[in-house]
Each structure stands twice: as structure tokens, then as C-alpha cells.
Write an enzyme that holds these catalytic residues in place. Structure first.
Site, PDB file in Angstrom:
ATOM      1  N   CYS A  77     -25.274 -41.416 -59.904  1.00 33.42           N
ATOM      2  CA  CYS A  77     -26.437 -40.522 -59.845  1.00 33.42           C
ATOM      3  C   CYS A  77     -27.412 -40.831 -60.988  1.00 33.42           C
ATOM      4  O   CYS A  77     -27.961 -41.932 -61.044  1.00 33.42           O
ATOM      5  CB  CYS A  77     -25.995 -39.060 -59.817  1.00 33.42           C
ATOM      6  SG  CYS A  77     -27.317 -37.925 -59.320  1.00 33.42           S
ATOM      7  N   HIS A 175     -22.821 -39.082 -55.073  1.00 30.20           N
ATOM      8  CA  HIS A 175     -21.662 -38.702 -55.881  1.00 30.20           C
ATOM      9  C   HIS A 175     -20.383 -39.055 -55.117  1.00 30.20           C
ATOM     10  O   HIS A 175     -19.975 -38.305 -54.225  1.00 30.20           O
ATOM     11  CB  HIS A 175     -21.683 -37.197 -56.158  1.00 30.20           C
ATOM     12  CG  HIS A 175     -22.725 -36.785 -57.132  1.00 30.20           C
ATOM     13  ND1 HIS A 175     -22.511 -36.777 -58.487  1.00 30.20           N
ATOM     14  CD2 HIS A 175     -24.011 -36.395 -56.954  1.00 30.20           C
ATOM     15  CE1 HIS A 175     -23.608 -36.391 -59.107  1.00 30.20           C
ATOM     16  NE2 HIS A 175     -24.537 -36.148 -58.187  1.00 30.20           N
ATOM     17  N   GLU A 177     -17.411 -38.768 -56.100  1.00 34.55           N
ATOM     18  CA  GLU A 177     -16.406 -37.743 -56.390  1.00 34.55           C
ATOM     19  C   GLU A 177     -16.592 -36.487 -55.544  1.00 34.55           C
ATOM     20  O   GLU A 177     -15.706 -35.632 -55.485  1.00 34.55           O
ATOM     21  CB  GLU A 177     -16.406 -37.408 -57.887  1.00 34.55           C
ATOM     22  CG  GLU A 177     -17.517 -36.507 -58.376  1.00 34.55           C
ATOM     23  CD  GLU A 177     -18.868 -37.183 -58.579  1.00 34.55           C
ATOM     24  OE1 GLU A 177     -19.774 -36.495 -59.088  1.00 34.55           O
ATOM     25  OE2 GLU A 177     -19.035 -38.380 -58.237  1.00 34.55           O
TER      26      GLU A 177
END
Length: 193
Positions: A77, A175, A177
Site C-alpha cells: 500500500c 493489502h 494480509e
């Protein structure tokens, strides 16, 4: 394997650490240059505003260290955006790893882009086993235009770089994650490099 998440005060580092734990690895959080240099894999996160994040990097001397790293580095990001030459956000000079300037979405689309979108034109070992047009999770108002370092694209009003790669440096605008099974697979691919 030693995995370091660079902790410079501008990242959602705990969610990345937990995602790595779910894959069966341990990561340490550090802003210590020696510890970072000794890592096998480095994750360079970023959340927040670009100019204040760059100030934090400079305060710790990491703005000079990161571009010199020789092991695989994954910017996420804002981390990816700071690896570019420049970002319009806060009129901020970046680390100059990726030869592209980050710009703001125009007013034809809702800003920030928040939520799920598709990735396409996948062209990196980062995406081994990932199908075209899989969904990933994004939260951003600025983007990197398509460049020679682009290894994945997304369409949101315009087509832009969702991932960049140059030598040992990788960057994802999304992202991983927070991108469910697809994101976990991408993180795993990075850790296996």
C-alpha cells in the site's frame, strides 16, 4: 528464515504479522538497520499520509537503507507508493526504486477506493497459482500509473498498477494480509522466493 516487518510508525503491522503467523512463519517488527539488513525477507508496510510517513523513515535513516537492500523486499500500500519516485500526496519525494510518480484519482470515481477489486495482467512469481481477475482488497486515494515495472493491473476509472516489481523489490497497492485466500497465497509466494 528471518522475516522482518519494518516498524517505522506508519503501518498496520500487526495484521501483517498475524497473516504471516497463519502461514506458519514468525516475523519480527524492527526499525534497527542491522536487524533489517540481516533478514532473509523484508516487508515494508504503510498506512496513513505519505509525507509524514516519509519523515518517519528519514528520522530513522531508513530512507537510505531500504533502496540498498539486496534481499526480497515487499512494499504494501503506502509502502509501495513510497518506493516510487514521487507522490502527489503531501508533495512527497519517494525512495526512487520504481521509476513512476504516484498521482491522485480524479473526481470521476469515488475516492478513496475502498473494498474488493480484480487484478489482471499478472506477470511476476508473486502471482504463481493466482488466476487472472481474482479479487483483492484495496484502500487508497492515490495510484501508480502503468509503467515498465507493472506486474499486475486493476481498473477503477482508469487502469493502474496494482503491483510493481524491479529486481528484488516488489510492491502491492492492495493489502495481501486482508485479501483472504488470494492474499495469503501471494504472501506465501513472497516468503518462498
Amino acid at each position: 528464515m528471518k522475516i522482518v516487518i519494518i516498524n517505522y510508525g506508519a503501518g498496520n503491522i500487526q495484521s501483517i504479522k498475524f497473516a504471516i503467523q497463519r502461514l506458519g512463519y514468525e516475523a519480527i517488527l524492527s526499525n534497527n538497520p542491522e536487524e533489517i539488513k540481516a533478514a532473509d525477507k523484508i516487508i515494508f508496510p504503510g498506512v496513513g499520509e505519505a509525507s509524514s510517513a516519509m519523515h518517519k523513515l528519514k528520522d530513522s535513516g531508513l530512507d537510505r537503507l531500504v533502496p540498498e537492500l539486496e534481499q526480497p523486499v515487499l512494499g504494501i500500500c503506502l509502502g509501495m507508493q513510497l518506493m516510487c519516485n514521487y507522490t502527489e500526496e503531501g508533495n512527497t519525494k519517494g525512495l526512487g526504486i520504481f521509476d513512476v510518480n504516484v498521482v491522485r484519482f480524479d473526481n470521476h470515481v469515488k475516492v478513496p477506493q475502498i473494498g474488493w477489486n480484480q487484478i489482471e495482467s499478472l506477470d511476476s512469481p508473486l502471482f504463481d497459482g493466482i488466476l487472472e481477475n481474482e479479487y483483492i482488497y484495496l484502500v487508497h486515494s492515490y495510484y501508480a500509473p502503468v509503467t515498465k515495472d507493472t506486474v499486475a493491473k486493476t481498473h477503477y476509472g482508469i487502469t493502474y498498477s496494482t503491483a510493481l516489481q524491479k529486481d528484488n523489490f516488489y510492491g502491492t497497492q492492495f493489502h495481501p494480509e486482508k485479501s483472504s485466500v488470494v492474499g495469503e497465497k501471494i504472501l506465501k509466494n513472497f516468503l518462498k522466493m
